[in-house]
Scaffold this active site. Structure first.
Site, PDB file in Angstrom:
ATOM      1  N   SER A   1       1.151  -1.085   0.013  1.00 53.06           N
ATOM      2  CA  SER A   1      -0.169   0.384  -0.271  1.00 53.06           C
ATOM      3  C   SER A   1       0.455   1.270  -0.486  1.00 53.06           C
ATOM      4  CB  SER A   1      -0.627   0.058   1.158  1.00 53.06           C
ATOM      5  OG  SER A   1      -1.280  -1.036   1.156  1.00 53.06           O
TER       6      SER A   1
HETATM    7  N1  SAH Z   1       0.838  -5.173   4.845  1.00 54.73           N
HETATM    8  C1  SAH Z   1       1.290  -5.526   3.562  1.00 54.73           C
HETATM    9  C2  SAH Z   1       0.665  -5.058   2.453  1.00 54.73           C
HETATM   10  C3  SAH Z   1      -0.767  -6.213   1.997  1.00 54.73           C
HETATM   11  S1  SAH Z   1      -2.081  -6.413   0.800  1.00 54.73           S
HETATM   12  C4  SAH Z   1       1.954  -4.724   2.995  1.00 54.73           C
HETATM   13  O1  SAH Z   1       2.925  -4.135   3.918  1.00 54.73           O
HETATM   14  O2  SAH Z   1       3.362  -4.630   2.231  1.00 54.73           O
HETATM   15  C5  SAH Z   1      -2.588  -7.758   1.383  1.00 54.73           C
HETATM   16  C6  SAH Z   1      -2.063  -9.039   1.244  1.00 54.73           C
HETATM   17  O3  SAH Z   1      -3.029  -9.481   2.060  1.00 54.73           O
HETATM   18  C7  SAH Z   1      -1.500  -9.996  -0.339  1.00 54.73           C
HETATM   19  O4  SAH Z   1      -0.166  -9.853   0.327  1.00 54.73           O
HETATM   20  C8  SAH Z   1      -2.717 -11.085   0.145  1.00 54.73           C
HETATM   21  O5  SAH Z   1      -1.889 -12.115  -0.381  1.00 54.73           O
HETATM   22  C9  SAH Z   1      -2.916 -11.375   1.082  1.00 54.73           C
HETATM   23  N2  SAH Z   1      -4.207 -12.073   1.651  1.00 54.73           N
HETATM   24  C10 SAH Z   1      -5.394 -12.348   1.215  1.00 54.73           C
HETATM   25  N3  SAH Z   1      -6.084 -12.506   1.298  1.00 54.73           N
HETATM   26  C11 SAH Z   1      -5.736 -13.313   2.211  1.00 54.73           C
HETATM   27  C12 SAH Z   1      -5.552 -13.932   3.197  1.00 54.73           C
HETATM   28  N4  SAH Z   1      -7.598 -14.790   3.210  1.00 54.73           N
HETATM   29  N5  SAH Z   1      -5.398 -14.632   4.925  1.00 54.73           N
HETATM   30  C13 SAH Z   1      -4.005 -14.382   4.474  1.00 54.73           C
HETATM   31  N6  SAH Z   1      -3.705 -13.029   2.937  1.00 54.73           N
HETATM   32  C14 SAH Z   1      -4.127 -12.613   2.637  1.00 54.73           C
END
Ligand code: SAH
Length: 203
Positions: free
Chosen positions: A49
């Site tokens: 993000s």
């Molecule tokens: N906080 C992160 C950005 C997250 S983007 C950073 O600092 O880079 C959202 C993330 O959530 C992605 O990597 C995606 O693979 C993960 N995600 C999506 N659904 C999920 C689930 N059910 N359980 C765990 N992770 C999940």
């Protein structure tokens, strides 16, 4: 300074942002953009993000130095690294094995031992170490998952998540738990990629 100009004022948060090199959480070809306030692609087709979005989320989460935090969606591990400066302990869950391994390596390089990265379906939370004083969801959900509400500290636990229909603007939603009462308020309009149920079969 860019974040300060955009109204981020929490001194502990600004200090955490200053101390974590965002570049280390990005592939080499993205390094020139590491300090631009923008969302960037990471491995497994996911994204990190924009710093201002992360700052908004963390300002509303109001993490204290003694809190244990559960993060759903590790992605690059950058936000977990920020949280390690703000909280006593962080558990972060990710559905892609590749991202789990990369985040573990990056956090180990920075000697961030208070962060535990786990391959798991974050929509189910991490019951074995619940309750958590703070829970942060980094992808959108149509409703706050009951499993996460159940793992929130009954004594003032705070959860923050983008709530809404995929593809539409969502509402960043803050839930404060007091016993069996869950007070829910909408704090800001946001646009996130949806969470996906289950552990990824590939990558
Ligand atoms: N906080 C992160 C950005 C997250 S983007 C950073 O600092 O880079 C959202 C993330 O959530 C992605 O990597 C995606 O693979 C993960 N995600 C999506 N659904 C999920 C689930 N059910 N359980 C765990 N992770 C999940």
């Amino acid at each position: 300074m860019q974040l300060r100009a955009r109204g981020v004022s929490d001194a502990r948060l600004l200090s955490a942002i200053e101390r974590v090199p965002r570049r280390l959480f990005l592939a080499a070809r993205q390094h020139v953009l590491a300090y631009v306030d923008t969302q960037l692609p990471i491995e497994c087709g996911q994204s990190i993000s924009a710093p201002s979005t992360i700052a908004t989320m963390l300002e509303h989460l109001k993490v204290g130095a003694r809190d244990s935090v559960l993060e759903i969606g590790t992605g690059s591990g950058y936000q977990a690294a920020l949280l390690s400066h703000l909280a006593a302990r962080v558990v972060t869950l990710e559905r892609y094995r590749t991202l789990v391994e990369l985040a573990r390596q990056r956090l180990a390089t920075l000697r961030m031992d208070s962060v535990q990265v786990e391959l798991a379906d974050g929509l189910l939370g991490w019951a074995k170490e619940a309750p958590f004083g703070r829970i942060i969801v980094t992808g959108s959900v149509e409703a706050i998952p009951e499993a996460l509400k159940a793992q929130l500290d009954p004594d003032g636990g705070v959860l923050i998540a983008p709530v809404g229909v995929p593809g539409q603007p969502q509402k960043l939603t803050r839930v404060v738990r007091s016993g069996d009462d869950f007070a829910q308020t909408e704090v800001a309009p946001v646009r996130f990629v949806p969470m996906v149920a289950g552990i990824a079969a590939r990558l």
